[in-house]
Design an enzyme around this catalytic site. Sequence first.
Site, PDB file in Angstrom:
ATOM      1  N   CYS A  63       0.863  -1.181   0.000  1.00 55.31           N
ATOM      2  CA  CYS A  63       0.000   0.000   0.000  1.00 55.31           C
ATOM      3  C   CYS A  63       0.891   1.220   0.000  1.00 55.31           C
ATOM      4  O   CYS A  63       1.499   1.554   1.030  1.00 55.31           O
ATOM      5  CB  CYS A  63      -0.945   0.034   1.197  1.00 55.31           C
ATOM      6  SG  CYS A  63      -2.067   1.453   1.147  1.00 55.31           S
ATOM      7  N   CYS A 181      -0.574   4.113  -7.221  1.00 55.77           N
ATOM      8  CA  CYS A 181      -1.371   3.386  -6.226  1.00 55.77           C
ATOM      9  C   CYS A 181      -1.421   1.920  -6.632  1.00 55.77           C
ATOM     10  O   CYS A 181      -1.755   1.610  -7.774  1.00 55.77           O
ATOM     11  CB  CYS A 181      -2.790   3.961  -6.169  1.00 55.77           C
ATOM     12  SG  CYS A 181      -3.945   3.009  -5.156  1.00 55.77           S
TER      13      CYS A 181
END
Length: 248
Positions: A63, A181
Amino acid sequence: METEIPAMLDGRPELYGESFTFHSSRMRMQSVTQEELERMDDQSEDCATLLSDARCDVIAYACLIGIMAQGPGYHEDSEAKLHEKTVENDGDAPVVTSAGALVRALDRLEAERVALIAPYVEELTRTVIDYFESSGVDVVDYETLECPDNLEVARLDQRNLVDIAEGLDTADADAVVLSSCVQMPSLAAIQSAEDRLGLPVFSAATATTYEILDALDLSTQVPGAGRLLAGGMNEGEGVGKSVPTADD
């Protein structure tokens, strides 16, 4: 991350004769907000311990914004902290973070100025930009997609990314981050965007794949995934080694 990294590793040339297993331990996060990201990161140490039970050869913290939201340089603290958890559990394994992988990829590509695409709301995209700039990289242009729902991010159509990238001002850019991302899919668009823009194009997922392979002492070659994973380039040209691994 759970789709694109296996796809890249499974798409490597057959001459390497490899097989991989994938294991995951999830940290809870639904809305991409500062508060939820902090709560999510608090779970990372337990996850590293759980994965080290499986005696994994490398662990990836998948992440990017979860790391960057904790402040500049946090990827180094996180990688060291999580590695120590694997050592304490007698499952010593190197740990890479997608945030750290992305920062180090810029160094490997000798990119000092980048343009990027992010799915986040403006505030979190500014967090990513600040993180890069604290690492000595200038963000010359960016596009933020204002998508706060984590599941919706995963459903974004990656076919749109090439057009979005072409709309960026890349005249002064050394590289383009097509997806900053790991939740936003981009793998199918990486090579197309690179071919159109004439610049190195990569993502949080391709950068993390590079570091996973490097930590395993394997060739970093993945066909059709952009220059970072082209393999066989000289160190002076910005990417690392290519090691024959047919007998590994």
